[in-house]
Design a protein around this motif. Sequence first.
Motif, short mmCIF file in Angstrom:
data_model
loop_
_atom_site.label_atom_id
_atom_site.label_comp_id
_atom_site.label_asym_id
_atom_site.label_seq_id
_atom_site.Cartn_x
_atom_site.Cartn_y
_atom_site.Cartn_z
N LEU A 36 3.82 19.79 -22.57
CA LEU A 36 2.99 20.71 -21.80
C LEU A 36 3.18 22.14 -22.27
O LEU A 36 2.21 22.87 -22.50
N ALA A 37 4.41 22.57 -22.43
CA ALA A 37 4.66 23.94 -22.89
C ALA A 37 4.08 24.15 -24.28
O ALA A 37 3.48 25.20 -24.56
N GLY A 38 4.21 23.17 -25.14
CA GLY A 38 3.66 23.27 -26.49
C GLY A 38 2.15 23.35 -26.49
O GLY A 38 1.54 24.14 -27.22
N MET A 39 1.50 22.53 -25.64
CA MET A 39 0.05 22.56 -25.56
C MET A 39 -0.43 23.90 -25.04
O MET A 39 -1.35 24.51 -25.59
N LEU A 40 0.20 24.40 -24.00
CA LEU A 40 -0.22 25.67 -23.42
C LEU A 40 0.02 26.83 -24.39
O LEU A 40 -0.71 27.81 -24.39
N ARG A 41 1.01 26.70 -25.23
CA ARG A 41 1.31 27.77 -26.19
C ARG A 41 0.46 27.65 -27.45
O ARG A 41 -0.05 28.64 -27.95
N VAL A 83 -8.44 17.37 -13.47
CA VAL A 83 -9.33 16.34 -12.93
C VAL A 83 -10.67 16.43 -13.65
O VAL A 83 -11.21 17.52 -13.82
N PRO A 84 -11.24 15.35 -14.18
CA PRO A 84 -10.83 13.98 -13.96
C PRO A 84 -10.16 13.32 -15.15
O PRO A 84 -9.73 12.18 -15.04
N ASP A 85 -10.02 13.99 -16.31
CA ASP A 85 -9.70 13.19 -17.49
C ASP A 85 -8.60 13.70 -18.42
O ASP A 85 -8.38 13.13 -19.47
N ILE A 86 -7.89 14.74 -18.07
CA ILE A 86 -6.82 15.21 -18.95
C ILE A 86 -5.49 15.03 -18.23
O ILE A 86 -5.35 15.38 -17.07
N ARG A 87 -4.52 14.45 -18.95
CA ARG A 87 -3.18 14.27 -18.39
C ARG A 87 -2.17 14.54 -19.50
O ARG A 87 -2.27 13.97 -20.59
N ILE A 88 -1.22 15.42 -19.21
CA ILE A 88 -0.17 15.75 -20.17
C ILE A 88 1.16 15.56 -19.46
O ILE A 88 1.33 16.03 -18.34
N ILE A 148 1.34 19.60 -11.79
CA ILE A 148 0.26 20.57 -11.66
C ILE A 148 -1.04 19.78 -11.71
O ILE A 148 -1.28 19.04 -12.66
N GLU A 149 -1.83 19.92 -10.66
CA GLU A 149 -3.15 19.29 -10.65
C GLU A 149 -4.19 20.40 -10.60
O GLU A 149 -4.11 21.29 -9.75
N ILE A 150 -5.12 20.35 -11.53
CA ILE A 150 -6.16 21.37 -11.62
C ILE A 150 -7.50 20.71 -11.34
O ILE A 150 -7.89 19.77 -12.02
N GLU A 151 -8.17 21.22 -10.32
CA GLU A 151 -9.49 20.70 -9.94
C GLU A 151 -10.52 21.82 -10.18
O GLU A 151 -10.66 22.74 -9.38
N PRO A 152 -11.23 21.75 -11.33
CA PRO A 152 -12.25 22.77 -11.59
C PRO A 152 -13.32 22.76 -10.50
O PRO A 152 -13.76 21.70 -10.07
N VAL A 153 -13.71 23.94 -10.05
CA VAL A 153 -14.74 24.07 -9.02
C VAL A 153 -16.02 24.60 -9.63
O VAL A 153 -17.12 24.16 -9.29
#
Length: 151
Positions: free
Chosen positions: A62-67, A51-56, A134-139
Amino acid sequence: MTHLDTATTIERMADLFALQELVARFAQAVDRRDHEALTTVFTADVTMEVVPDIRIEGREALAGMLRDDLIWASTVHTVSNVLAEPRGDTATIHANVTAVHVSRAGAGQHFDMGARYTFTAVRNAGQAWLLSRIEIEPVWTSGDDQGMHDD
């Protein structure tokens, strides 16, 4: 407690443990840049949103990006307060994550983040749980996130 109640309780406990393990396997695979392990925790159509602007979208993307795309020397994702809510063959999992991203520029240079993660898991035909969202909301963040992604 009846036999049926006991069986239901045991099944629920098994689901809770399996869902917590799924989240832990995800975090371990990210930190180890283990593409093979990452692909085993995702559905084919998995989506990750920061949130708010990255979507994979998609398991391989996703696995390729994370790796491959994260250019940090190393990362450590610490997962806490995992709350799994299974409902039949779907589940919502809430967790807090503290992530440390160590720069390739040397020790002491890093980007840290605290975030709320919301996972959606589904039970596949083989009865294993897989992450479908997976939704990630940075705090909060600390440090320089320059280089978070290789643009």
